[in-house]
Design a protein around this motif. Structure first.
Motif, PDB file in Angstrom:
ATOM      1  N   LEU A  54      37.016  85.378  66.923  1.00 20.55           N
ATOM      2  CA  LEU A  54      35.829  86.117  67.378  1.00 20.55           C
ATOM      3  C   LEU A  54      34.592  85.205  67.390  1.00 20.55           C
ATOM      4  O   LEU A  54      33.849  85.143  68.372  1.00 20.55           O
ATOM      5  N   LEU A  55      34.423  84.438  66.312  1.00 22.17           N
ATOM      6  CA  LEU A  55      33.281  83.520  66.248  1.00 22.17           C
ATOM      7  C   LEU A  55      33.433  82.407  67.279  1.00 22.17           C
ATOM      8  O   LEU A  55      32.469  82.007  67.941  1.00 22.17           O
ATOM      9  N   GLY A  56      34.665  81.923  67.414  1.00 22.61           N
ATOM     10  CA  GLY A  56      34.924  80.843  68.362  1.00 22.61           C
ATOM     11  C   GLY A  56      34.701  81.289  69.802  1.00 22.61           C
ATOM     12  O   GLY A  56      34.173  80.528  70.617  1.00 22.61           O
ATOM     13  N   ASP A  57      35.089  82.519  70.110  1.00 19.67           N
ATOM     14  CA  ASP A  57      34.909  83.036  71.473  1.00 19.67           C
ATOM     15  C   ASP A  57      33.430  83.100  71.858  1.00 19.67           C
ATOM     16  O   ASP A  57      33.058  82.767  72.981  1.00 19.67           O
ATOM     17  N   ASP A  58      32.590  83.522  70.925  1.00 17.53           N
ATOM     18  CA  ASP A  58      31.149  83.558  71.197  1.00 17.53           C
ATOM     19  C   ASP A  58      30.656  82.171  71.600  1.00 17.53           C
ATOM     20  O   ASP A  58      29.952  82.008  72.601  1.00 17.53           O
TER      21      ASP A  58
ATOM     22  N   ARG B  65      37.214  88.131  72.279  1.00 12.81           N
ATOM     23  CA  ARG B  65      36.437  88.963  71.360  1.00 12.81           C
ATOM     24  C   ARG B  65      34.962  88.582  71.355  1.00 12.81           C
ATOM     25  O   ARG B  65      34.240  88.874  70.417  1.00 12.81           O
ATOM     26  N   SER B  66      34.523  87.910  72.390  1.00 12.00           N
ATOM     27  CA  SER B  66      33.122  87.496  72.459  1.00 12.00           C
ATOM     28  C   SER B  66      32.212  88.713  72.584  1.00 12.00           C
ATOM     29  O   SER B  66      32.610  89.763  73.090  1.00 12.00           O
TER      30      SER B  66
ATOM     31  N   SER C 224      35.727  95.247  70.488  1.00 11.85           N
ATOM     32  CA  SER C 224      37.127  95.632  70.373  1.00 11.85           C
ATOM     33  C   SER C 224      37.921  95.233  71.609  1.00 11.85           C
ATOM     34  O   SER C 224      39.072  95.593  71.756  1.00 11.85           O
ATOM     35  N   GLY C 225      37.313  94.484  72.484  1.00 10.89           N
ATOM     36  CA  GLY C 225      38.016  94.137  73.710  1.00 10.89           C
ATOM     37  C   GLY C 225      37.298  94.730  74.907  1.00 10.89           C
ATOM     38  O   GLY C 225      37.484  94.320  76.035  1.00 10.89           O
TER      39      GLY C 225
END
Lengths: 170, 275
Positions: free
Chosen positions: B40-44, B107-108, B249-250
């Protein structure tokens, strides 16, 4: 195998591997070795003969890390090590405080103002004056904090008017 | 070790020198929840890096081209660390996760997905996100997960520059000309409804305890600092509620598909291709 902190790095586990790795220069600042920069953290030989070199990235996205990994591997192969492993360690995070005095002197000679003072641990926003590497004048100004590479900022000297790179305190 | 494409440059170690590969091999990999958090953090960071890179050769001045490119590169570096770590839980590489996941699997947050707009809008987005990320990483350095703590420690130094850059631009644009103030205000107005999502507590953060940082704890300190700098710049805080469906949540904004298509097209058309 423990990853040593900055204090213990002066005693590498294997001096020969260390020396070979330390002969590799930074691709973007070719006058500096990776030991001068403080990127080289540890060198050792495992019981099975694998040469292990531990390096730490200057900036997370530094593209030079790929080249450094390849160059260290090549240097060790050349020195006769068949099995080589390069590990990238994030903790403790690299700081310009690890740059050697010799490295700072070489930077200055090369025309890049070395980092000034020590990296602050807290929110200190007042920086020391950056001396012009050409005429030594402290009368300089920051033109942009983001320079030709992530680790450098672009400055200009108000005395001799030359623009120059400053290796940021990090 | 050969320096081929399958070798990740982000092989990372922490403490007792564990590399991502070693973690995977030894079986002591990131557990599923921790990996989902890292993802999630990486996607941001990955999506914002992709967005910012579009400014190269488009920024208002050469120095700004360089600045945004540097910030983009830093974020990409963070994303690579985080995605590599997340991948250890599922036997996937950073590339698998970046290029071969679909829209719904990212999950961004929607803030980073927003289109660049003009420079005022990009800076508004940078201000909010870098302030949020600074608060986040300041706390994540104390994570009981050693790898996450190490990544946060590294990233924090860089994000410090990012927020400084954004704050300086907000002041310059806000206190600049009538036109610059109008456009940066319009930028703030257009992204502000996505701010609340940053502070919404969702799985996996809620079940990770000391490993993760609970987003709701970041709300007050982040908003306080944002309000200060926005007011100092002579701009106003947009008065609007958060956009609906803000739960990471997607559910995502419509812009996600477009940016992923651009980012993933090469890797998907030529799987395994190397430079």
């Amino acid at each position: 195998m423990a990853v040593m902190g900055p204090e213990s790095v002066t005693l590498p586990a294997d001096a020969t591997v260390w020396e070979v790795a330390a002969s590799v220069n930074d691709p973007e600042i070719p006058v500096l070795s990776i030991a001068d920069l403080g990127i080289l953290r540890e060198a050792a030989v495992e019981p099975d003969g694998t040469a292990v070199v531990v390096i730490t990235p200057t900036y997370s996205g530094c593209p030079a890390m790929d080249t450094i990994t390849a160059d260290v591997t090549a240097a060790l192969r050349h020195a006769g090590h068949e099995k080589v492993r390069i590990e990238t360690v994030l903790h403790p995070a690299w700081t310009t405080d690890w740059m050697t005095e010799q490295g700072k002197a070489k930077l200055r000679e090369y025309g890049i103002a070395p980092p000034t003072g020590k990296a602050a641990l807290g929110p200190v926003r007042v920086g020391l004056s950056v001396k012009c590497p050409r005429c030594d004048s402290p009368n300089t100004r920051e033109m942009t904090r983001f320079g030709s590479t992530a680790c450098k900022a672009l400055y200009q000297c108000r005395s001799c008017l030359e623009p120059f790179d400053h290796f940021k305190v990090h | 070790m050969s320096f081929a494409s399958h070798d990740s440059a982000t092989r990372q170690s922490q403490g007792e020198a564990i590399t991502a590969e070693e973690i995977a091999e030894s079986g002591a990999k990131a557990d599923d929840a921790t990996a989902r958090y890292a993802l999630l953090l990486g996607d941001d960071s990955l999506i914002l890096a992709q967005r910012l890179s579009a400014w190269i050769s488009r920024a208002p001045e050469l120095e700004e081209d360089v600045a945004l490119a540097n910030i983009s590169l830093d974020l990409l570096g963070h994303a690579r660390f985080l995605l590599t770590y997340a991948g250890t839980a599922w036997g996937k590489s950073e590339d698998d996760l970046a290029y071969f996941r679909g829209e719904e699997e990212f999950r961004s947050c929607r803030l980073v997905e927003q289109e660049n707009g003009d420079f005022g809008k990009t800076i508004a987005r940078q201000l909010i996100f870098s302030f949020y990320q600074h608060e986040l990483y300041s706390r994540l350095v104390h994570s009981t997960d050693a790898t996450l703590a190490a990544i946060a420690e590294k990233a924090l130094k860089e994000v410090d520059y990012h927020q400084d850059h954004a704050a300086q631009w907000i002041l310059r644009l806000g206190l600049g000309t009538e036109e610059s103030a109008r456009r940066v205000q319009a930028g703030l107005d257009s992204v502000w409804s996505y701010v609340e999502e940053l502070f919404t507590d969702v799985e996996p953060m809620t079940s990770l305890g000391e490993i993760a940082v609970l987003p709701s704890t970041l709300r007050e300190p982040t908003l306080t600092r944002l309000h200060q700098v926005i007011e100092q710049a002579g701009l106003s805080i947009p008065d609007m509620s958060g956009a609906h469906g803000a739960d990471r949540s997607g559910r995502h904004s419509e812009q996600r598909g477009f940016i992923l298509a651009e980012m993933q097209v090469l890797a998907r058309q030529h799987p395994g291709a190397t430079w």
